[in-house]
Write a protein that holds these residues in place. Structure first.
Motif, PDB file in Angstrom:
ATOM      1  N   SER A  82       0.821  -1.204   0.000  1.00 41.86           N
ATOM      2  CA  SER A  82       0.000   0.000   0.000  1.00 41.86           C
ATOM      3  C   SER A  82       0.856   1.256   0.000  1.00 41.86           C
ATOM      4  O   SER A  82       1.847   1.328   0.721  1.00 41.86           O
TER       5      SER A  82
ATOM      6  N   ASN B  96       0.799   4.562   1.072  1.00 38.34           N
ATOM      7  CA  ASN B  96       1.258   5.380   2.200  1.00 38.34           C
ATOM      8  C   ASN B  96       1.956   4.537   3.263  1.00 38.34           C
ATOM      9  O   ASN B  96       2.807   5.023   3.985  1.00 38.34           O
ATOM     10  N   LYS B  97       1.605   3.263   3.348  1.00 35.96           N
ATOM     11  CA  LYS B  97       2.218   2.414   4.378  1.00 35.96           C
ATOM     12  C   LYS B  97       3.717   2.240   4.128  1.00 35.96           C
ATOM     13  O   LYS B  97       4.490   2.039   5.053  1.00 35.96           O
TER      14      LYS B  97
ATOM     15  N   LYS C 146       5.262   5.282   5.610  1.00 38.32           N
ATOM     16  CA  LYS C 146       5.148   5.273   7.069  1.00 38.32           C
ATOM     17  C   LYS C 146       6.151   4.314   7.714  1.00 38.32           C
ATOM     18  O   LYS C 146       6.511   4.479   8.869  1.00 38.32           O
TER      19      LYS C 146
ATOM     20  N   ASN D 139      -3.592  -3.307   5.579  1.00 41.92           N
ATOM     21  CA  ASN D 139      -2.598  -2.822   4.611  1.00 41.92           C
ATOM     22  C   ASN D 139      -1.233  -2.681   5.285  1.00 41.92           C
ATOM     23  O   ASN D 139      -0.193  -2.924   4.677  1.00 41.92           O
TER      24      ASN D 139
ATOM     25  N   GLY E 265      -6.867   7.887   8.706  1.00 36.27           N
ATOM     26  CA  GLY E 265      -7.179   6.829   9.667  1.00 36.27           C
ATOM     27  C   GLY E 265      -6.664   7.276  11.027  1.00 36.27           C
ATOM     28  O   GLY E 265      -7.390   7.847  11.828  1.00 36.27           O
ATOM     29  N   THR E 266      -5.370   7.073  11.251  1.00 33.52           N
ATOM     30  CA  THR E 266      -4.760   7.530  12.509  1.00 33.52           C
ATOM     31  C   THR E 266      -4.359   9.002  12.457  1.00 33.52           C
ATOM     32  O   THR E 266      -4.124   9.623  13.481  1.00 33.52           O
ATOM     33  N   GLY E 267      -4.206   9.557  11.237  1.00 28.37           N
ATOM     34  CA  GLY E 267      -3.743  10.938  11.082  1.00 28.37           C
ATOM     35  C   GLY E 267      -2.236  11.041  10.873  1.00 28.37           C
ATOM     36  O   GLY E 267      -1.698  12.138  10.738  1.00 28.37           O
ATOM     37  N   THR E 268      -1.556   9.901  10.804  1.00 22.90           N
ATOM     38  CA  THR E 268      -0.092   9.922  10.648  1.00 22.90           C
ATOM     39  C   THR E 268       0.308  10.497   9.287  1.00 22.90           C
ATOM     40  O   THR E 268       1.142  11.405   9.202  1.00 22.90           O
ATOM     41  N   MET E 269      -0.305   9.976   8.225  1.00 23.79           N
ATOM     42  CA  MET E 269       0.006  10.507   6.896  1.00 23.79           C
ATOM     43  C   MET E 269      -0.395  11.987   6.815  1.00 23.79           C
ATOM     44  O   MET E 269       0.350  12.803   6.267  1.00 23.79           O
TER      45      MET E 269
ATOM     46  N   TYR F  66     -10.714   3.486   2.414  1.00 25.22           N
ATOM     47  CA  TYR F  66     -10.052   4.795   2.455  1.00 25.22           C
ATOM     48  C   TYR F  66     -10.305   5.650   1.201  1.00 25.22           C
ATOM     49  O   TYR F  66     -10.974   6.681   1.251  1.00 25.22           O
TER      50      TYR F  66
ATOM     51  N   SER G 263      -3.673   6.992  -1.625  1.00 26.95           N
ATOM     52  CA  SER G 263      -2.742   6.383  -0.672  1.00 26.95           C
ATOM     53  C   SER G 263      -2.618   4.869  -0.808  1.00 26.95           C
ATOM     54  O   SER G 263      -2.004   4.214   0.032  1.00 26.95           O
ATOM     55  N   GLY G 264      -3.212   4.284  -1.860  1.00 26.22           N
ATOM     56  CA  GLY G 264      -3.035   2.843  -2.108  1.00 26.22           C
ATOM     57  C   GLY G 264      -4.118   2.016  -1.424  1.00 26.22           C
ATOM     58  O   GLY G 264      -5.286   2.384  -1.439  1.00 26.22           O
TER      59      GLY G 264
HETATM   60  C1  PLP Z   1      -3.682   3.267   6.347  1.00 29.69           C
HETATM   61  C2  PLP Z   1      -4.254   3.994   5.211  1.00 29.69           C
HETATM   62  C3  PLP Z   1      -4.675   5.336   5.340  1.00 29.69           C
HETATM   63  C4  PLP Z   1      -4.669   6.072   6.644  1.00 29.69           C
HETATM   64  O1  PLP Z   1      -3.394   6.506   7.040  1.00 29.69           O
HETATM   65  P1  PLP Z   1      -3.183   7.143   8.466  1.00 29.69           P
HETATM   66  O2  PLP Z   1      -1.773   7.592   8.429  1.00 29.69           O
HETATM   67  O3  PLP Z   1      -3.398   6.048   9.490  1.00 29.69           O
HETATM   68  O4  PLP Z   1      -4.152   8.229   8.665  1.00 29.69           O
HETATM   69  C5  PLP Z   1      -5.152   5.974   4.208  1.00 29.69           C
HETATM   70  N1  PLP Z   1      -5.226   5.330   3.018  1.00 29.69           N
HETATM   71  C6  PLP Z   1      -4.857   4.044   2.881  1.00 29.69           C
HETATM   72  C7  PLP Z   1      -5.010   3.410   1.557  1.00 29.69           C
HETATM   73  C8  PLP Z   1      -4.357   3.337   3.953  1.00 29.69           C
HETATM   74  O5  PLP Z   1      -3.999   2.050   3.796  1.00 29.69           O
END
Ligand code: PLP
Length: 305
Positions: A43, A45-46, A49, A74, A177-181, A261, A289-290
């Motif tokens: 994925s 953004n993962k 991260k 993901n 999701g968590t707000g990290t990205m 997402y 973000s995938g």
């Molecule tokens: C995990 C994820 C997010 C959320 O990212 P956070 O950093 O947790 O907010 C967004 N889009 C995709 C596709 C994800 O897999």
């Protein structure tokens, strides 16, 4: 992690203009940054991260990573994948009892060499206890929070906007999701840009919640807004109008999305344009973000892609 980086191809993260009469009529341009294209499974953004956790493992001479997530996570898949290349050890604490039939994601994790440990939901909820007992048992592994949340995740996400020239965009939208990205994107943005986060979880208090608290801690900028009304019923909830929208946008623009997402994010983009959230002349950048592998939990045939 020199050895593992060639596994993803950052040059594939192109900007794709999204053409639609709805945008043209409002005199708004929308471009999508296709992080989903850097690898067919991992994925977008993962990957960002995890980058600095992988560097930490290398620099501190650790054996690998221990982390946690659900059966379609993901984050777990990205972690298993990232550890597989350089031959790092990797343990995944999976939420819930071991199912009779493993999900496609769990099968992938196994194949990539992740050691799966199923944790019943009650134990899983005791996050601090879980972390304490597993890090004690495996002090040679780096603990990475669920979803890749945390400071190192923010640091990696700050590099997302460096991939292409994004200075001409006035608004940058991403799923949250968590707000990290989101924190990383805010940190990487310019002061005259506005970052808009679309939450995929149902959050009752828009002023006082975990995402706002996380942003307070990890960014000094205020050029952002979080939109709470596009959760479509809550985290990972499936509804037919969302699936229909995802099929429509794929048919029109060849942009595949996921139902957790990026489907909600794209739907929000349309609704914000239609409700005149943006002024005429606005140039919008949407971060894809995938996360497409999560669609494997849908009934076969739900999607046209
Ligand atoms: C995990 C994820 C997010 C959320 O990212 P956070 O950093 O947790 O907010 C967004 N889009 C995709 C596709 C994800 O897999």
């Amino acid at each position: 992690m020199k050895e593992s980086i060639p596994l993803v191809d950052l040059s594939k993260a192109i900007l794709q203009p999204l053409k639609d009469p709805v945008f043209a009529n409002a005199n708004i341009t929308v471009d999508v940054l296709r992080l989903d294209q850097i690898h067919p499974v991992i994925s977008g953004n993962k990957w960002f991260k995890l980058k600095y956790s992988l560097i930490k493992v290398r620099d501190e001479g650790l054996d690998g990573i221990i982390t946690q997530g659900g059966a379609y996570s993901n984050h777990l898949l990205a972690t298993a994948f990232a550890c597989h290349g350089p031959g790092l050890k990797c343990i995944g604490l999976i939420r819930g009892e071991e199912p009779k039939v493993l999900s496609p994601t769990l099968l992938d994790l196994q194949q990539l060499g992740m050691q799966l440990e199923f944790i019943n939901r009650e134990e899983y909820r005791q996050k601090d206890q879980l972390k304490f007992s597993w890090t004690q048992k495996h002090s040679n592994l780096l603990w990475v929070e669920e979803g890749g949340q945390g400071k190192l995740g923010v640091l990696g996400s700050e590099e997302i906007l460096d991939l292409v020239n994004t200075s001409e965009f006035s608004h940058i939208l991403c799923a949250v999701g968590t707000g990290t990205m989101l924190a990383g994107i805010i940190n990487g943005s310019k002061e005259n840009q506005k970052v808009v986060g679309i939450t995929v979880l149902k959050i009752s208090d828009p002023k006082n919640n975990d995402i706002e608290a996380f942003l307070q801690k990890h960014t000094n900028k205020k050029n952002y807004e979080i939109k709470y009304e596009f959760h479509e019923g809550g985290y990972a909830k499936i509804n037919s109008s969302l699936l229909q929208f995802m099929n429509d946008i794929y048919s029109r623009s060849c942009v595949p999305t996921d139902f957790v997402y990026t489907g909600k994010l794209m739907k929000a983009v349309y609704e914000l344009v239609i409700t005149d959230y943006f002024q005429a002349g606005t140039r919008v950048l949407v971060i894809h973000s995938g996360g497409l592998q999560g669609n494997r939990s849908l009934e076969p045939g739900s999607l046209v892609f």
